[in-house]
Design a protein around this motif. Structure first.
Motif, PDB file in Angstrom:
ATOM      1  N   GLU A  27      32.976  93.086  31.855  1.00 22.68           N
ATOM      2  CA  GLU A  27      32.548  93.477  33.194  1.00 22.68           C
ATOM      3  C   GLU A  27      32.601  94.984  33.440  1.00 22.68           C
ATOM      4  OE1 GLU A  27      31.272  91.573  35.515  1.00 22.68           O
ATOM      5  OE2 GLU A  27      31.454  89.713  34.375  1.00 22.68           O
ATOM      6  N   ASN A  66      34.005  94.197  38.709  1.00 20.86           N
ATOM      7  CA  ASN A  66      34.293  92.762  38.735  1.00 20.86           C
ATOM      8  C   ASN A  66      35.104  92.361  39.962  1.00 20.86           C
ATOM      9  OD1 ASN A  66      36.166  94.444  37.446  1.00 20.86           O
ATOM     10  ND2 ASN A  66      37.159  92.754  36.383  1.00 20.86           N
ATOM     11  N   SER A  81      32.655  93.632  43.924  1.00 26.83           N
ATOM     12  CA  SER A  81      31.255  93.233  43.751  1.00 26.83           C
ATOM     13  C   SER A  81      30.459  93.355  45.047  1.00 26.83           C
ATOM     14  CB  SER A  81      31.191  91.795  43.236  1.00 26.83           C
ATOM     15  OG  SER A  81      31.889  90.919  44.107  1.00 26.83           O
TER      16      SER A  81
END
Length: 216
Positions: free
Chosen positions: A22, A54, A57
């Protein structure tokens, strides 16, 4: 190795692998990296969104941005986040505290919780990101130290220290070389059972006031 330990190790590796996936890095020259780091460090919310895509978001809520800005603007600050459940208190605190530490504003985090196990669990995402977050590695270098990297106390190569403390454990005299704790994060400290017992609450308050805060 016991089966329960194998499962725990597999879960930890999966957690780190997800962080790695991520946080892809960009192809930047040294000059571009320096410029981008300077920009991000001057804009803390954008810093958190970049280094923790991550977790961040979605955009931060106004009250979260206000809290971040208050703490960033004041080197010495005491604040209680009376936010409802699921409003990312621990997550925002982690991103903010890593911002303060990786940018050199703070150096020693004391994580205090209801039990030692709870404090260790709260510190786990910090340790995982310092191990596996590729953007942190690109901009701030390798973090894990070969000499002190345990789940309850870990120190980065640059000397940033993280210590888990549960209620009743003695944090007095805590220091990393000459550096004493300069962030105290008290999270999930009172259980529902504790809150129904005034005597327990008095004891836990006394521990914070007489044992934890004086480490500063």
């Amino acid at each position: 190795m016991k089966e329960i330990d194998k499962r725990a190790l597999q879960e930890w590796e999966a957690f780190r692998d997800n962080i790695r996936r991520e946080t892809p890095t960009e192809l930047l020259s040294d000059a571009e990296l320096v410029r981008k780091r300077a920009y991000l460090e001057a804009h803390p919310v954008e810093w958190m969104q970049y280094f923790f895509p991550n977790y961040a978001s979605c955009d931060f809520a106004p009250f979260q941005k206000d809290a971040i800005n208050r703490i960033v603007k004041n080197d010495e600050w005491f604040e209680v986040w009376s936010w409802a459940r699921e409003l990312a208190k621990s997550t925002v605190a982690m991103m903010l505290e890593l911002f303060l530490m990786l940018t050199g504003r703070k150096h020693y985090l004391l994580m205090v919780s209801a039990t030692q196990e709870a404090a260790i669990r709260l510190l786990a995402p910090y340790r995982a990101n310092l191990e596996a977050n590729q953007r942190i590695k690109q901009f701030y270098g390798e973090q894990p130290s070969p000499t002190k990297w345990e789940e309850d106390h870990f120190v980065t190569k640059g000397g940033l220290s993280f210590l888990a403390v549960g209620f009743g454990n003695a944090p007095r005299g805590t220091r990393n070389e000459a550096i004493r704790p300069d962030i105290i994060d008290i999270d999930d400290y009172d259980t529902d059972k504790d809150c129904r017992n005034p005597v327990t609450l008095d004891k836990k308050t006394e521990f914070i006031e007489r044992a934890v805060i004086p480490t500063r």
